[in-house]
Design an enzyme around this catalytic site. Sequence first.
Site, short mmCIF file in Angstrom:
data_model
loop_
_atom_site.label_atom_id
_atom_site.label_comp_id
_atom_site.label_asym_id
_atom_site.label_seq_id
_atom_site.Cartn_x
_atom_site.Cartn_y
_atom_site.Cartn_z
CB ALA A 1 108.41 37.88 64.19
CD GLU A 2 110.41 37.43 57.48
OE1 GLU A 2 109.42 36.87 56.96
OE2 GLU A 2 110.88 38.49 57.03
CB SER A 3 104.62 36.06 61.32
OG SER A 3 103.95 36.54 60.18
CB THR B 1 103.58 31.83 68.32
OG1 THR B 1 102.74 30.78 67.87
CG2 THR B 1 105.03 31.35 68.15
CG ASP B 2 99.47 28.54 69.87
OD1 ASP B 2 100.09 28.87 68.83
OD2 ASP B 2 98.29 28.13 69.85
CD GLU B 3 102.42 28.31 64.80
OE1 GLU B 3 103.27 27.77 64.09
OE2 GLU B 3 101.54 29.06 64.33
CE1 TYR C 1 106.60 32.79 63.65
CE2 TYR C 1 105.04 31.01 64.05
CZ TYR C 1 105.44 32.33 64.24
OH TYR C 1 104.67 33.18 65.02
CB SER C 2 107.28 26.84 66.10
OG SER C 2 107.68 25.64 65.52
CE LYS D 1 107.64 34.80 67.89
NZ LYS D 1 107.76 36.29 67.84
CE LYS E 1 101.13 34.22 58.67
NZ LYS E 1 101.31 35.42 59.45
CG ASN F 1 93.11 23.82 59.25
OD1 ASN F 1 93.02 24.63 60.18
ND2 ASN F 1 94.27 23.30 58.87
N GLY G 1 105.74 18.55 57.94
CA GLY G 1 105.77 18.65 59.40
C GLY G 1 104.57 19.37 60.01
P1 NAD Z 1 103.22 40.00 60.39
O1 NAD Z 1 104.07 39.11 59.53
O2 NAD Z 1 101.88 40.43 59.91
O3 NAD Z 1 104.04 41.34 60.74
C1 NAD Z 1 105.39 41.33 61.09
C2 NAD Z 1 105.92 42.76 61.00
O4 NAD Z 1 107.30 42.75 61.39
C3 NAD Z 1 105.85 43.36 59.60
O5 NAD Z 1 105.34 44.67 59.66
C4 NAD Z 1 107.31 43.35 59.14
O6 NAD Z 1 107.61 44.39 58.23
C5 NAD Z 1 108.04 43.52 60.45
N1 NAD Z 1 109.42 42.99 60.39
C6 NAD Z 1 109.81 41.78 59.92
N2 NAD Z 1 111.16 41.66 60.00
C7 NAD Z 1 111.61 42.80 60.57
C8 NAD Z 1 112.90 43.27 60.94
N3 NAD Z 1 114.00 42.52 60.72
N4 NAD Z 1 113.03 44.49 61.51
C9 NAD Z 1 111.91 45.26 61.73
N5 NAD Z 1 110.67 44.86 61.39
C10 NAD Z 1 110.51 43.66 60.82
O7 NAD Z 1 103.13 39.24 61.78
P2 NAD Z 1 101.92 39.15 62.82
O8 NAD Z 1 101.02 38.04 62.42
O9 NAD Z 1 101.35 40.49 63.04
O10 NAD Z 1 102.71 38.67 64.12
C11 NAD Z 1 103.28 39.62 65.01
C12 NAD Z 1 103.96 38.90 66.16
O11 NAD Z 1 103.01 38.10 66.85
C13 NAD Z 1 105.07 37.96 65.71
O12 NAD Z 1 106.12 38.04 66.65
C14 NAD Z 1 104.40 36.57 65.74
O13 NAD Z 1 105.36 35.57 65.99
C15 NAD Z 1 103.44 36.74 66.89
N6 NAD Z 1 102.23 35.90 66.82
C16 NAD Z 1 101.44 35.88 65.69
C17 NAD Z 1 100.28 35.12 65.68
C18 NAD Z 1 99.36 35.10 64.48
O14 NAD Z 1 98.38 34.35 64.47
N7 NAD Z 1 99.58 35.91 63.46
C19 NAD Z 1 99.91 34.38 66.81
C20 NAD Z 1 100.73 34.42 67.95
C21 NAD Z 1 101.88 35.20 67.95
P1 TYD Z 2 98.21 29.59 58.87
O1 TYD Z 2 97.20 30.68 58.73
O2 TYD Z 2 99.38 29.56 57.95
O3 TYD Z 2 98.70 29.61 60.41
P2 TYD Z 2 99.62 28.54 61.23
O4 TYD Z 2 100.28 27.62 60.27
O5 TYD Z 2 100.58 29.44 61.92
O6 TYD Z 2 98.67 27.85 62.15
O7 TYD Z 2 97.47 28.20 58.73
C1 TYD Z 2 96.39 27.82 59.57
C2 TYD Z 2 96.04 26.38 59.24
O8 TYD Z 2 95.53 26.32 57.89
C3 TYD Z 2 97.24 25.46 59.27
O9 TYD Z 2 96.83 24.18 59.80
C4 TYD Z 2 97.62 25.31 57.80
C5 TYD Z 2 96.30 25.44 57.07
N1 TYD Z 2 96.37 26.06 55.73
C6 TYD Z 2 95.78 25.42 54.64
O10 TYD Z 2 95.19 24.33 54.76
N2 TYD Z 2 95.87 26.02 53.42
C7 TYD Z 2 96.51 27.20 53.22
O11 TYD Z 2 96.58 27.70 52.07
C8 TYD Z 2 97.10 27.85 54.35
C9 TYD Z 2 97.82 29.16 54.20
C10 TYD Z 2 96.99 27.24 55.59
#
Ligand code: NAD
Ligand code: TYD
Length: 350
Positions: A84-86, A131-133, A156-157, A160, A195, A255, A289
């Site tokens: 995913a794009e995350s 995701t919970d989002e 994003y959310s 998803k 992140k 945060n 937002g």
């Molecule tokens: P990430 O951005 O670190 O990794 C995403 C991966 O997907 C990358 O390796 C990227 O190259 C690959 N990818 C992107 N577009 C692609 C495409 N079109 N075809 C094939 N591969 C592609 O993401 P993450 O944080 O590891 O999240 C993984 C999954 O978990 C996602 O579906 C995200 O929505 C979900 N998720 C993430 C979190 C979080 O806190 N990071 C929490 C809950 C759910």
């Molecule tokens: P993030 O790691 O982008 O996850 P998500 O937006 O999916 O929860 O951000 C976590 C929290 O931190 C979110 O409330 C946004 C905040 N944040 C900052 O305050 N500064 C930053 O530079 C980033 C990346 C996030």
Amino acid sequence: MENILITGGAGFIGSHVVRLFVNKYPNYQIFNLDKLTYAGNLENLTDIEGAPNYSFLKGDIVDSDFLANIFNKHNFDAVIHLAAESHVDRSISNPLEFIKTNIVGTVELLNAARTSWGTNFEGKRFYHISTDEVYGSLGEKGLFEETTPYDPRSPYSSSKASSDHLVRAYFHTYGLPVVISNCSNNYGSHQFPEKLIPLFINNIKNNKPLPVYGKGENIRDWLWVNDHAKAIDLIFHKGKNGETYNIGGHNEWTNIALIKELCHIMDEQLSRSKGTSERLITFVKDRAGHDARYAIDASKIKDELGWIPSITFEEGLRQTVNWYLENVEWLNRVTSGDYQNYYQNQYQKR
Ligand code: NAD
Ligand code: TYD
């Protein structure tokens, strides 16, 4: 022998899931399909890349011909879909990429599985990681439950949420054996430093400002990535078709409180005097937002599958900080962009 396709396995959570499955299940053949976007880093998997039950497939989940090819060739029994794009901030500047990968890509993958499996779903499973989002933003009270109505608010959310609906539609319409989980914010090793936690660890290390959005009062529930991977393993093997499982850490932080805790740990680990890192905190314009609060009710996965987080946040955060400080080379190569040459060097020459 089971052939399992894991998508997005070069990313943050995906790499932990791939590692867990490759090491724990020598009888499974694990195929990691990843496009290697900026977020995909094969250096996350150097410890298992030579394992006999692991293969890497470079490709795009939006590409139906590519998917048809690999499903034909490898006859996957199951899909664990993480690609995913995350990143929320990137979705605000470029929503379309999120629509393509997260929505269209998921449907292409569902179609490929359906075509490959026909009507015999015996021993088959399509596991969609979400995701919970998707549930939106909470006020001061309340928790997201599996039955909470969807109310996504960022591109994003929303993408998803859309993919979750489509996965459920394939269960109801075609009987595809699907399962979904929705998890809170993950933290841990190998997370791309855009992140919050890895970005701030890297900035503190380099004495750079820590950009806190708004007043830093937004609340997130944080879960150690290895505990998410364990929950995925459990749901993959024991979850019921058509069901959704919420996964969370029972670990809510504003945060600003989390950032101060991180500063405190970094001061200790870098032998800086108390309060040094906190001086880097800089309040910046809020995210458009910006969701106020996420919090998960994880009682279903606890009661039905016996899952609870294995470590405290204090332990997990310290371990995470130490990992980034010990893996300077990984961090430098990610921040310089050098990691993107790894695929070329490792795989193209073969
Ligand atoms: P990430 O951005 O670190 O990794 C995403 C991966 O997907 C990358 O390796 C990227 O190259 C690959 N990818 C992107 N577009 C692609 C495409 N079109 N075809 C094939 N591969 C592609 O993401 P993450 O944080 O590891 O999240 C993984 C999954 O978990 C996602 O579906 C995200 O929505 C979900 N998720 C993430 C979190 C979080 O806190 N990071 C929490 C809950 C759910
Ligand atoms: P993030 O790691 O982008 O996850 P998500 O937006 O999916 O929860 O951000 C976590 C929290 O931190 C979110 O409330 C946004 C905040 N944040 C900052 O305050 N500064 C930053 O530079 C980033 C990346 C996030």
